[in-house]
Design a protein around this motif. Structure first.
Motif, short mmCIF file in Angstrom:
data_model
loop_
_atom_site.label_atom_id
_atom_site.label_comp_id
_atom_site.label_asym_id
_atom_site.label_seq_id
_atom_site.Cartn_x
_atom_site.Cartn_y
_atom_site.Cartn_z
N MET A 302 0.93 -1.17 0.07
CA MET A 302 0.10 -0.02 -0.21
C MET A 302 0.85 1.26 -0.03
O MET A 302 0.42 2.28 -0.65
N HIS A 303 2.10 1.23 0.63
CA HIS A 303 2.92 2.28 0.79
C HIS A 303 3.30 2.81 -0.62
O HIS A 303 3.28 4.09 -1.25
N TYR A 304 3.86 1.92 -1.49
CA TYR A 304 4.13 2.13 -2.73
C TYR A 304 3.12 2.34 -3.87
O TYR A 304 3.18 3.25 -4.66
N HIS A 305 1.93 1.70 -3.44
CA HIS A 305 0.71 2.11 -4.48
C HIS A 305 0.31 3.60 -3.90
O HIS A 305 0.07 4.29 -4.90
N SER A 306 0.46 4.13 -2.68
CA SER A 306 0.19 5.38 -2.39
C SER A 306 1.06 6.46 -2.86
O SER A 306 0.84 7.47 -3.49
N LYS A 318 -4.68 14.95 -10.95
CA LYS A 318 -6.17 14.48 -10.68
C LYS A 318 -5.83 12.96 -10.33
O LYS A 318 -4.83 12.56 -10.53
N LEU A 319 -6.88 12.40 -9.61
CA LEU A 319 -7.00 10.94 -9.46
C LEU A 319 -7.98 10.36 -10.22
O LEU A 319 -9.03 10.89 -10.46
N GLY A 320 -7.68 9.15 -10.94
CA GLY A 320 -8.70 8.30 -11.80
C GLY A 320 -9.38 7.21 -10.58
O GLY A 320 -9.32 7.25 -9.70
N PRO A 321 -10.04 6.20 -11.56
CA PRO A 321 -10.63 5.17 -10.95
C PRO A 321 -9.58 4.43 -10.11
O PRO A 321 -9.92 3.57 -9.15
N GLU A 322 -8.35 4.38 -10.21
CA GLU A 322 -7.36 3.86 -9.57
C GLU A 322 -7.49 3.99 -7.93
O GLU A 322 -7.06 3.27 -7.09
N ALA A 323 -7.98 5.26 -7.60
CA ALA A 323 -8.32 5.50 -6.20
C ALA A 323 -9.23 4.34 -5.66
O ALA A 323 -9.06 4.13 -4.31
N SER A 324 -10.10 3.67 -6.32
CA SER A 324 -10.79 2.65 -5.95
C SER A 324 -9.98 1.41 -5.30
O SER A 324 -10.47 0.65 -4.46
N LEU A 325 -8.90 1.16 -6.20
CA LEU A 325 -8.00 0.21 -5.77
C LEU A 325 -7.28 0.27 -4.27
O LEU A 325 -7.32 -0.57 -3.53
N GLN A 326 -6.89 1.47 -4.26
CA GLN A 326 -6.15 1.79 -2.87
C GLN A 326 -7.21 1.80 -1.74
O GLN A 326 -6.97 1.25 -0.71
N LYS A 327 -8.65 2.27 -1.80
CA LYS A 327 -9.25 2.22 -0.82
C LYS A 327 -9.92 0.95 -0.67
O LYS A 327 -9.97 0.57 0.59
N LEU A 328 -10.02 -0.17 -1.53
CA LEU A 328 -10.56 -1.58 -1.29
C LEU A 328 -9.40 -2.08 -0.45
O LEU A 328 -9.45 -3.00 0.34
N PHE A 329 -7.85 -1.84 -1.11
CA PHE A 329 -6.99 -2.80 -0.46
C PHE A 329 -6.81 -2.30 0.96
O PHE A 329 -6.53 -3.16 1.91
N TYR A 330 -7.02 -0.78 1.24
CA TYR A 330 -6.74 -0.58 2.70
C TYR A 330 -7.66 -1.09 3.59
O TYR A 330 -7.55 -1.60 4.65
N THR A 331 -9.16 -0.77 3.19
CA THR A 331 -10.24 -1.28 4.08
C THR A 331 -10.04 -3.04 4.22
O THR A 331 -10.29 -3.39 5.41
N THR A 332 -9.94 -3.67 3.11
CA THR A 332 -9.93 -4.96 3.72
C THR A 332 -8.74 -5.45 4.41
O THR A 332 -8.75 -6.44 5.08
N THR A 333 -7.34 -4.97 4.22
CA THR A 333 -6.38 -5.18 4.99
C THR A 333 -6.50 -4.77 6.48
O THR A 333 -6.31 -5.42 7.35
N ARG A 334 -7.19 -3.64 6.57
CA ARG A 334 -7.34 -3.11 8.13
C ARG A 334 -8.38 -3.95 8.79
O ARG A 334 -8.40 -4.20 9.89
N VAL A 335 -9.36 -4.63 8.12
CA VAL A 335 -10.31 -5.58 8.65
C VAL A 335 -9.56 -6.72 9.10
O VAL A 335 -9.80 -7.26 10.05
N LYS A 336 -8.64 -7.27 8.20
CA LYS A 336 -7.93 -8.38 8.50
C LYS A 336 -7.00 -8.16 9.92
O LYS A 336 -6.87 -9.06 10.71
#
Length: 395
Positions: A302-306, A318-336
């Motif tokens: 996540m650090h490198y994707h950020s 600007k940011l494109g739809p790739e922001a959704s990758l970041q949001k999804l990865f962060y939230t699922t990892t934090r749940v884990k």
């Protein structure tokens, strides 16, 4: 992508580091320092701390000077975020104003709106909340039913919002309301700025599982606002809202990841301190070592994707739809992380407080991480965006 900092940027980091150590309250970061227990007192304390940070020159770092910002670059903002993250400096009660409304106004607001609203937002003189979600319009945001009708020179707003973070502290709300009942549901929405002290606004706090009262219901009963309190044009609110949400989804800064790393470090210490019959939990159990290594690896990814997302903002603005990758990865990892924390604590998990194992940090992560899978677009929504707009799959 160059991952190094210039000598000037490293000098700025040293400036930030020195200022934080000199200006944070005495005892900050040690067990003896505690925030006020009363919620209103805590909110007041954090807002005063934000004012001090602003006066030190560390809010609105990359925003234009003519609107109260510092006129520096996103890199300096990242550096401040990293140093503040190391010390767990909280975002404060006006985080939604800075994270969401400020960038939205800079992109979609009129010159008059930028000059009127951004300076007091940065000075923490006006606190903002976000009125998007409704009881029947959460992930399907375009199904919202709050209405706004133009009556002469005023809009009249009626409806209900829910899950409205910090509304009980807020002076203003940026909200979405339906302004064309006959248009397709994504087309007839407008983005409004509404004073929270207007007649007809009612706020009801909601108690959460993690014991806080951050969320609220907000009711609007014939609330009148000037017709110029529209951002981005009438019936253009969906486009504005998508810009707002892209800021929320794509702002997983290195500073936030340092806070995430701090949470992981707490769990690793707990796992290293807890003992089985003849060894610590980590040394005795390959399963837990594997799980901890997995989460640590994902945090580094996540650090490198950020950094990649930041590079995109610097180069393309600007940011494109790739922001959704970041949001999804962060939230699922934090749940884990939260689930693993509760699993490792085992019979200690129900004991939650300053004297408990890990001082209750894992319980906080466990409960808080659930909300992160919903706000800024649920996990299911992010998967749809990734499938359709990144992978090109059919709807």
């Amino acid at each position: 992508m160059d991952l190094s900092y210039t000598p000037e940027q490293e000098a700025y980091r040293e400036k930030v580091r020195n200022w934080l150590h000199e200006n944070l309250p005495e005892g900050w970061g040690t067990p003896r320092f505690k925030l006020p227990e009363d919620e209103l007192e805590r909110g007041k304390f954090l807002n005063e701390l934000d004012k001090k940070i602003y006066e030190g020159g560390f809010l609105g770092i990359s925003w234009p000077k003519e609107y109260g910002g510092q006129g520096l670059t996103l890199v300096e903002e990242i550096i401040y975020g990293e140093e503040a993250g190391k010390l767990d400096v909280p975002d404060g009660p006006n985080v939604l104003g800075r994270l969401l409304l400020g960038p939205t106004l800079l992109q979609f607001g009129t010159e008059e709106q930028k000059k009127r609203y951004i300076p007091p937002l940065l000075r923490c003189d006006e606190i903002w909340c976000q009125g998007f979600s409704e009881p029947n319009a959460g992930s399907d945001l375009a199904s919202l039913q709050t209405k706004a009708v133009l009556d002469g020179d005023e809009w009249v707003i009626n409806g209900q919002k829910v899950w409205t973070s910090l509304a009980h502290h807020a002076d203003w709300c940026f909200l979405l309301a339906r302004t064309d009942q006959d248009a397709p549901k994504h087309k007839g929405i407008t983005f409004f700025l509404v004073p929270m002290d207007n007649p007809g606004v009612t706020v009801r706090p909601l108690v959460q599982l993690n014991k806080s009262r951050e969320f609220n219901e907000v009711f609007f009963d014939n609330v009148r606002i000037p017709k110029e309190n529209v951002v981005g044009g009438v019936n253009n609110g969906w486009q504005v809202a998508m810009g707002t949400l892209s800021f929320e989804r794509g702002t997983l800064s290195p500073g936030q990841l340092i806070r995430f790393q701090n949470e992981f470090n707490v769990l690793a210490k707990v796992a290293g301190d807890l003992r089985t019959s003849d060894a610590t939990l980590v040394k005795d159990n390959r399963y837990y070592r594997q799980k901890l290594a997995e989460i640590y690896t994902e945090i580094r990814i996540m650090h490198y994707h950020s950094l990649k997302s930041i590079s995109q903002r610097l180069n393309e603005g600007k940011l494109g739809p790739e922001a959704s990758l970041q949001k999804l990865f962060y939230t699922t990892t934090r749940v884990k992380l939260g689930e693993l924390g509760i699993e490792i604590l085992a019979e200690e998990a129900p004991y939650w407080g300053e004297e408990s194992v890990g001082r209750g940090k894992m319980q906080e992560v466990y409960f808080d991480s659930r909300g992160a899978t919903i706000y800024a677009g649920s996990t299911q929504i992010q998967k749809n965006i990734i499938a359709e707009r990144i992978l090109g799959m059919p709807k």
